[in-house]
Design a protein around this motif. Structure first.
Motif, PDB file in Angstrom:
ATOM      1  N   GLY A 104       5.976   1.431   0.371  1.00  0.00           N
ATOM      2  CA  GLY A 104       4.767   1.967   0.956  1.00  0.00           C
ATOM      3  C   GLY A 104       4.338   1.148   2.158  1.00  0.00           C
ATOM      4  N   HIS A 105       3.840   1.825   3.174  1.00  0.00           N
ATOM      5  CA  HIS A 105       3.399   1.137   4.397  1.00  0.00           C
ATOM      6  C   HIS A 105       1.874   1.176   4.534  1.00  0.00           C
ATOM      7  N   ILE A 106       1.276   2.349   4.329  1.00  0.00           N
ATOM      8  CA  ILE A 106      -0.180   2.485   4.342  1.00  0.00           C
ATOM      9  C   ILE A 106      -0.596   3.174   3.054  1.00  0.00           C
ATOM     10  N   PHE A 107      -1.619   2.619   2.402  1.00  0.00           N
ATOM     11  CA  PHE A 107      -2.074   3.100   1.104  1.00  0.00           C
ATOM     12  C   PHE A 107      -3.528   3.539   1.194  1.00  0.00           C
ATOM     13  N   ILE A 108      -3.852   4.581   0.461  1.00  0.00           N
ATOM     14  CA  ILE A 108      -5.228   5.061   0.369  1.00  0.00           C
ATOM     15  C   ILE A 108      -5.658   4.982  -1.091  1.00  0.00           C
ATOM     16  N   LEU A 109      -6.927   4.688  -1.298  1.00  0.00           N
ATOM     17  CA  LEU A 109      -7.459   4.616  -2.657  1.00  0.00           C
ATOM     18  C   LEU A 109      -7.758   6.026  -3.151  1.00  0.00           C
ATOM     19  N   THR A 110      -7.124   6.410  -4.238  1.00  0.00           N
ATOM     20  CA  THR A 110      -7.324   7.734  -4.836  1.00  0.00           C
ATOM     21  C   THR A 110      -7.999   7.570  -6.193  1.00  0.00           C
ATOM     22  N   GLY A 111      -8.182   8.681  -6.873  1.00  0.00           N
ATOM     23  CA  GLY A 111      -8.795   8.631  -8.191  1.00  0.00           C
ATOM     24  C   GLY A 111      -7.947   7.918  -9.230  1.00  0.00           C
ATOM     25  N   HIS A 112      -6.650   7.739  -8.950  1.00  0.00           N
ATOM     26  CA  HIS A 112      -5.787   7.032  -9.894  1.00  0.00           C
ATOM     27  C   HIS A 112      -5.230   5.738  -9.292  1.00  0.00           C
ATOM     28  N   GLY A 113      -5.958   5.168  -8.344  1.00  0.00           N
ATOM     29  CA  GLY A 113      -5.539   3.899  -7.766  1.00  0.00           C
ATOM     30  C   GLY A 113      -4.987   4.065  -6.354  1.00  0.00           C
ATOM     31  N   PHE A 114      -4.435   3.004  -5.813  1.00  0.00           N
ATOM     32  CA  PHE A 114      -3.865   3.056  -4.469  1.00  0.00           C
ATOM     33  C   PHE A 114      -2.548   3.828  -4.477  1.00  0.00           C
ATOM     34  N   HIS A 115      -2.367   4.638  -3.433  1.00  0.00           N
ATOM     35  CA  HIS A 115      -1.140   5.436  -3.320  1.00  0.00           C
ATOM     36  C   HIS A 115      -0.706   5.459  -1.847  1.00  0.00           C
ATOM     37  N   PRO A 116       0.583   5.298  -1.583  1.00  0.00           N
ATOM     38  CA  PRO A 116       1.036   5.314  -0.185  1.00  0.00           C
ATOM     39  C   PRO A 116       1.004   6.721   0.401  1.00  0.00           C
ATOM     40  N   TYR A 117       0.630   6.803   1.690  1.00  0.00           N
ATOM     41  CA  TYR A 117       0.765   8.086   2.380  1.00  0.00           C
ATOM     42  C   TYR A 117       1.705   7.972   3.570  1.00  0.00           C
ATOM     43  N   GLU A 118       2.198   6.773   3.828  1.00  0.00           N
ATOM     44  CA  GLU A 118       3.212   6.554   4.857  1.00  0.00           C
ATOM     45  C   GLU A 118       4.143   5.468   4.340  1.00  0.00           C
ATOM     46  N   TYR A 119       5.433   5.573   4.705  1.00  0.00           N
ATOM     47  CA  TYR A 119       6.441   4.676   4.154  1.00  0.00           C
ATOM     48  C   TYR A 119       7.168   3.918   5.257  1.00  0.00           C
ATOM     49  N   GLN A 120       7.898   2.874   4.841  1.00  0.00           N
ATOM     50  CA  GLN A 120       8.634   2.028   5.761  1.00  0.00           C
ATOM     51  C   GLN A 120       9.961   1.645   5.119  1.00  0.00           C
TER      52      GLN A 120
END
Length: 246
Positions: A104-120
């Motif tokens: 994961g490169h950039i993560f956003i906080l969701t209802g179930h924790g941090f999740h990547p929305y862009e990868y590297q």
């Protein structure tokens, strides 16, 4: 120390379902022009938090945004190149991604924790020195201050320079500002931090959107543009566009 964050693409093995979730997240992201400014007080507080938890060599913060919806069944995957140093991120079909060689490169906080929305591509930096309180503390701060849709967590590029991002017909290109001509920084989108004499500081070398004389995109929408299949194609196109100095 050595906290298990249990975040996909960070310290938890990626599955195809994680990338499918990233596709859904990215396609709903606002463009940067739709996002308010991140207050300097929040940037400072996050700098203090990141340095206190010994995370400044791995993580920074990022303005949560997208550019346009990705195609169905793809994720935005970045690859670093040299000569010139840059990061080319483009939509990549999920079934073609080697899940063992990306993070994961950039993560956003969701209802179930941090999740990547862009990868590297490439190995993830060493996380063992980061205090175990970091992600729970960050999640609480973002939630309390209603910042979860504005501030993302970014695995930083240690390259010590100012990088400008330009929009390609598919994806983005992040380039060292010293190799660009006719481009100026517009909105800052990434912040890195450091500890100086025991005090947290915002680094001078950060990420910003770049703009040519008229726009953020290299090509006008609807205009013909070259096929960009290889890095050589991309370099040639940027030189032809009068943007890249080699």
């Amino acid at each position: 120390m050595g906290y298990k964050f249990d975040v996909p693409g960070l310290d938890k093995a990626l599955k195809a379902q994680d990338l499918e979730e990233s596709n859904k997240i990215y396609n709903k992201l606002p463009q940067d022009s739709q996002q308010p400014e991140i207050l300097q007080s929040h940037i400072y507080n996050l700098a203090v938090m990141i340095v206190r938890n010994h995370a400044e060599r791995v993580f920074g913060i990022h303005l949560v945004h997208g550019h346009s919806g990705t195609l169905s069944s793809t994720v935005l995957l970045g690859v670093n190149y040299d000569k010139p140093y840059c990061r080319w991120a483009k939509p990549t079909v999920i079934r073609t991604v080697d899940l063992s060689s990306v993070h994961g490169h950039i993560f956003i906080l969701t209802g179930h924790g941090f999740h990547p929305y862009e990868y590297q591509t490439g190995p993830l930096p060493d996380l063992s020195g980061i205090d175990n309180a970091f992600l729970p503390e960050l999640a609480e701060y973002l939630t309390t201050n209603k910042l979860s849709k504005l501030v993302g967590l970014q695995v930083i590029d240690p390259h010590p320079t100012c990088m400008l991002e330009l929009i390609l017909p598919q994806g983005t290109i992040m380039l060292d500002s010293s190799v660009l001509k006719g481009c100026v920084p517009t909105r800052q989108t990434g912040w890195k931090f450091e500890s100086k004499d025991g005090e947290p500081r915002v680094c001078q070398a950060n990420e910003s959107h770049g703009q040519t004389a008229t726009r953020h995109e290299i090509y006008n929408k609807g205009d013909p543009h070259p096929r960009l299949e290889t890095f050589q194609d991309l370099k040639h196109a940027l030189v032809e566009a009068g943007i890249l100095c080699l």
